[in-house]
Design an enzyme around this catalytic site. Sequence first.
Site, PDB file in Angstrom:
ATOM      1  CB  CYS A   2      -0.895   0.010   1.241  1.00 18.88           C
ATOM      2  SG  CYS A   2      -1.834  -1.525   1.473  1.00 18.88           S
ATOM      3  CB  ILE A 289      12.056  -8.777 -20.436  1.00 17.79           C
ATOM      4  CG1 ILE A 289      13.378  -9.000 -19.694  1.00 17.79           C
ATOM      5  CG2 ILE A 289      10.993  -8.212 -19.538  1.00 17.79           C
ATOM      6  CD1 ILE A 289      14.020  -7.737 -19.197  1.00 17.79           C
ATOM      7  CB  SER A 368      11.783 -10.050  -7.615  1.00 20.55           C
ATOM      8  OG  SER A 368      13.099  -9.658  -7.939  1.00 20.55           O
TER       9      SER A 368
END
Length: 644
Positions: A2, A289, A368
């Site tokens: 948040c 990617i 990650s």
Amino acid sequence: MCGIAGTYRWPDGKAVTDRLTDTLAHRGPDGAGRYSHALGDGEVHLGHRRLAVIDLSGTGAQPMAADGLVLTYNGELYNAPELRAELAAHGVRFRGTSDTEVLLEAWRRWGTDCLPRLRGMFAFGVFDERTGELVLARDQLGIKPLFLLRRGTGLVFASELKALAAVTGGSMQVDPAAMVASLLYYWVPDSRCALRGAEKLPPGSWLRCRPDGRVERGRYWDLRQVAAEGRERARAGERPDLAAVVEESTRRHLLSDVPVATFLSGGLDSSYLTALAARDRPGISAYTIGFRAEDARFEAMPDDLRHARRVAERFGVDLREIEIAPDVLDLLPRMTYHLDEPIGDPAAINTFLICSAAREAGVKVLLSGMGADELFAGYRKHLANLLAVRYRRVPRPLRRGLSRAVDRLPVASARRGYRSVRFAKRFLSFADLPEETAFRRSYTMYDRDELLALVDPDLAGTVEDVLTEHADVYRDNELDDFVNRMCLADARMFLPGLNLTYTDRSSMAASTEVRVPYVDVEVVRAAFAVPGERKIAGRQGKAVLKEAAASILPEEIVYRPKGLFSAPLRAWMSRDLAPLVREVLHDGVLVQSGFLRRDALARLVAEDAAGQQDHAKHLWHVLTLEYWYRGATSGVGHNPQLTA
């Protein structure tokens, strides 16, 4: 995950908190909340923007108030189930299933003593209506940000620096020392802040504001102490079961009431996490990617996609491939805005584009592999600094001859770059230097003389202060293990200053949450109990992590050459960004203000264009610094001239 904000005895606090919170809307598009309370002759106001991940119902809304305590919280607690059970055993009755409520009740029972018990990533503010005290706290390793500004007896805080800048009417001046540090590192150390007056709450610490104006600070977790304890464990012959520790951390980081995906580059760190996650979540999605073929060829980049595909196929992962051919001219100002401070790592663009694609597919949470390189000596600089120790034993005449020969080699031709030449030039730029200086030079942008030549001569003292700070941090330990000294310096500076910072800002700009299972207190404890010779074995970095991963990953993934989560900067500089570089050189505000010296910058541009030296990263960062500075000083009613 948040955005949090608030004011404590601050003039016009309600309106300020409203604007702070609105500025953070991208961090929490799922809901917003406000809280206000009278405090003597002032007030306290707390704001919150919600990204709903755990307990999607209204019982997880914030600021959360119960029986005199009010909490605004950003983060995730991965040991919330155990804490919940412990608190329930003491008679606590919970209304919902959120970790926010667990944290609130843990604070009620233990106060600041709850902080060492927390396992996760967090930054929060908690207000006690009975005592009138506000406490701010940040996680052990600096995963989540918390900025604050104090004036008199008042305080304002927020998850992002841009929020503080937005509510202070342009009165916050750019800090030239932070700008110099950013030039050196291509990021701003966590100990500094790009705008004067503001500060970052240090990792592993808390700050308490009292109604009488007193401010108290405390530290509940110290990475140096953890490293020292790890050294003693290693001396005692303790060998942590790293595979079990990483597997357990990954499993905890999957805790969510919304879909979770992973980053998958095809390298060791992300492949290991993805394989472990796929055990618990069969069919989990992963994002990878690729680059335009011509860019990848020019940069001589390895083909990571085929490795990512192999991992995905083996573990039944739903792989989503994203080609990065961004409009960098458009993305550059957007990224400098979202990054808050001048950060010159193009990996921030990769993270933003991956997170944006994930969000469009309905994914809010990604795992990650960030942190493994810092903790387990996986960067080229770690091995290079070890090799430099041996290199210094070579007779000096031979070293001089080699240096002259390499200096004459080009780093690029018209059609391609030469990575091996770039690496050789980089190595020889620091191989002859003393340990701390060599380590700094192995990953920073300039040596002392180059930095002095680039900036305003009046900033010479500031340059010395920045260099001294690096030396002080690097030497501030009693470790006798060279590899772990480097890992400790990285975990204290490089990790929170760069990698965790751009990961937080880039992901939250896309309204997504990125979790980092390697940056976990138990993984960190295990990492520093591993001696350096088990981290770098021969010429193999992250050797101990590779041993752990070999039980689940194919050998060709575990032992493949290290990939780069970066971007084809040389291709961008020679094509997309070449006109912008010329503009900044001739008409940029940093040159016009005198902060950068045009002749030194022109020399960088010329050497890079001729293929004599690889300054693509330097020039990319000059562009990010230029755009950040324009944004920081535009329309704020003060002279953009930088002064020491």
